[in-house]
Design an enzyme around this catalytic site. Sequence first.
Site, mmCIF file in Angstrom:
data_model
loop_
_atom_site.group_PDB
_atom_site.id
_atom_site.type_symbol
_atom_site.label_atom_id
_atom_site.label_comp_id
_atom_site.label_asym_id
_atom_site.label_seq_id
_atom_site.Cartn_x
_atom_site.Cartn_y
_atom_site.Cartn_z
ATOM 1 N N TRP A 1 -4.791 -6.521 0.733
ATOM 2 C CA TRP A 1 -5.580 -6.853 1.828
ATOM 3 C C TRP A 1 -6.894 -7.481 1.858
ATOM 4 O O TRP A 1 -7.444 -7.159 0.875
ATOM 5 C CB TRP A 1 -5.745 -5.433 2.429
ATOM 6 C CG TRP A 1 -6.401 -5.197 3.859
ATOM 7 C CD1 TRP A 1 -6.144 -6.073 4.892
ATOM 8 C CD2 TRP A 1 -7.622 -4.204 3.990
ATOM 9 N NE1 TRP A 1 -7.051 -5.598 5.791
ATOM 10 C CE2 TRP A 1 -7.863 -4.442 5.563
ATOM 11 C CE3 TRP A 1 -8.124 -3.331 3.562
ATOM 12 C CZ2 TRP A 1 -8.816 -3.607 6.120
ATOM 13 C CZ3 TRP A 1 -9.083 -2.641 3.890
ATOM 14 C CH2 TRP A 1 -9.699 -2.794 5.403
ATOM 15 N N ASP B 1 -4.386 3.567 -1.563
ATOM 16 C CA ASP B 1 -4.637 3.025 -0.060
ATOM 17 C C ASP B 1 -3.485 3.491 0.571
ATOM 18 O O ASP B 1 -2.289 2.901 0.641
ATOM 19 C CB ASP B 1 -4.865 1.414 0.086
ATOM 20 C CG ASP B 1 -5.405 1.308 1.524
ATOM 21 O OD1 ASP B 1 -5.131 2.005 2.272
ATOM 22 O OD2 ASP B 1 -5.787 0.152 1.439
ATOM 23 N N LYS C 1 -2.586 3.928 12.489
ATOM 24 C CA LYS C 1 -1.437 3.439 12.792
ATOM 25 C C LYS C 1 -0.492 4.429 13.002
ATOM 26 O O LYS C 1 0.005 4.352 13.957
ATOM 27 C CB LYS C 1 -0.928 2.668 11.419
ATOM 28 C CG LYS C 1 -1.500 1.277 11.319
ATOM 29 C CD LYS C 1 -2.827 1.462 10.660
ATOM 30 C CE LYS C 1 -3.536 0.010 10.291
ATOM 31 N NZ LYS C 1 -4.934 0.223 9.576
#
Length: 407
Positions: free
Chosen positions: A139, A221, A256
């Site tokens: 990311w 993560d 999300k």
Amino acid sequence: MTATESATAAPHRFDSIPLAPPDAILGLTEAFAADTRSEKMNLSVGVYKDASGVTPILKCVKEAEKQLIESEKTKGYLPINGQPDYRSQVQQLVFGDRVESDRIAMVQAPGGTGALRVAGEFLARQCSPTRVFLPSPTWANHNAIMQSAGAPVESYTYLADDRRSLNFEGMLSDLRDKTRPGDAVLLHACCHNPTGVDPTAEQWQEIARVISSQGLIPVLDFAYQGFGDGLEADAVGLHTVLDKCAEAIVCSSYSKNFGLYSERVGAIGLVASNPAAASASLSQLKVLVRSNYSNPPRHGAAIVATILADQELTRLWKTELDEMRIRITQLREKFVEGMAKQAGAPDFSFLLKQKGMFSYSGLTAMQADELRTKYGVYVVGSGRINVAGMDEDRMDWLCGAVAGVLS
């Protein structure tokens, strides 16, 4: 000399500040919003969209908010480490019964990004000298977060040269040869961003063995639980690492899987080898929070806690999460089918093996730029596409645009 004259005579220190470049992803969203073309599609920023192109509010969230409005009695500050019932529910969701609760230091954070920043500062201040090894690619914000937190950053091999698969041997080789005991290694627990390429359950076993034998600190993560293969299946990598490593840091996000993007709901769960170390680590995490944002926000965490404490709301959430995951899978399939109909287009079936919202399309930076300027399709320069941003009703148009820049 008057104050006005003194201010006029003083050098204007801000005049020499250079203009920062736009964010690689959010800058594209700003450009997309300013694009006046009626035919356009934004596949850059990582948010889920439904068939109408809207990021929906889940039904379970709406119901939880109704309950909160009726029961809420204060807007007072939360504790430094966050809302107790939220921390308890999230700890159960992330760790289950695999780790003794007194070995976990749990802190609510403003999103997964906030959790990563706190983790980076903790490593830099409490575990120095510690380097943080990031997968290549990763990311775009990981590098900036860790560097801003003061943690030295290195990289390890992740994606193969074909940009479609995991370079597993290269990854293990780097983790063995480049690291030293006490270094941290950041892992995407599931739905790797930006590639969508995840290790298999067997590969996670070997990754965990190497991390343990090398004496590394795993930083996981965990931002997309439920978007890969399901809530339990997406935790396989995390649980495998926890089974083999006495220490770990898990940075989780609920933007999300609860659709709470703007509420900034996340957590950092630090696993220590014993209760005393967990207690000391929690005290240091709270010091970092206090000197940064002081206290986390209430509303989003209260929504998550309310849903997870209610069996009916939890059941509804899981159903809605399944629906989002299934829709993403169907969009992948439709895109692959659509590209197969384009004359001369390459085979995109490799996308079917990738998981989560993101995929590496294989597009070059030049092709991504042409896709934006010529067709109004916005993708990141790396070729990463947000599958969840696709519009099934315009899939043929999208596939034609992609084929157009590949010809």
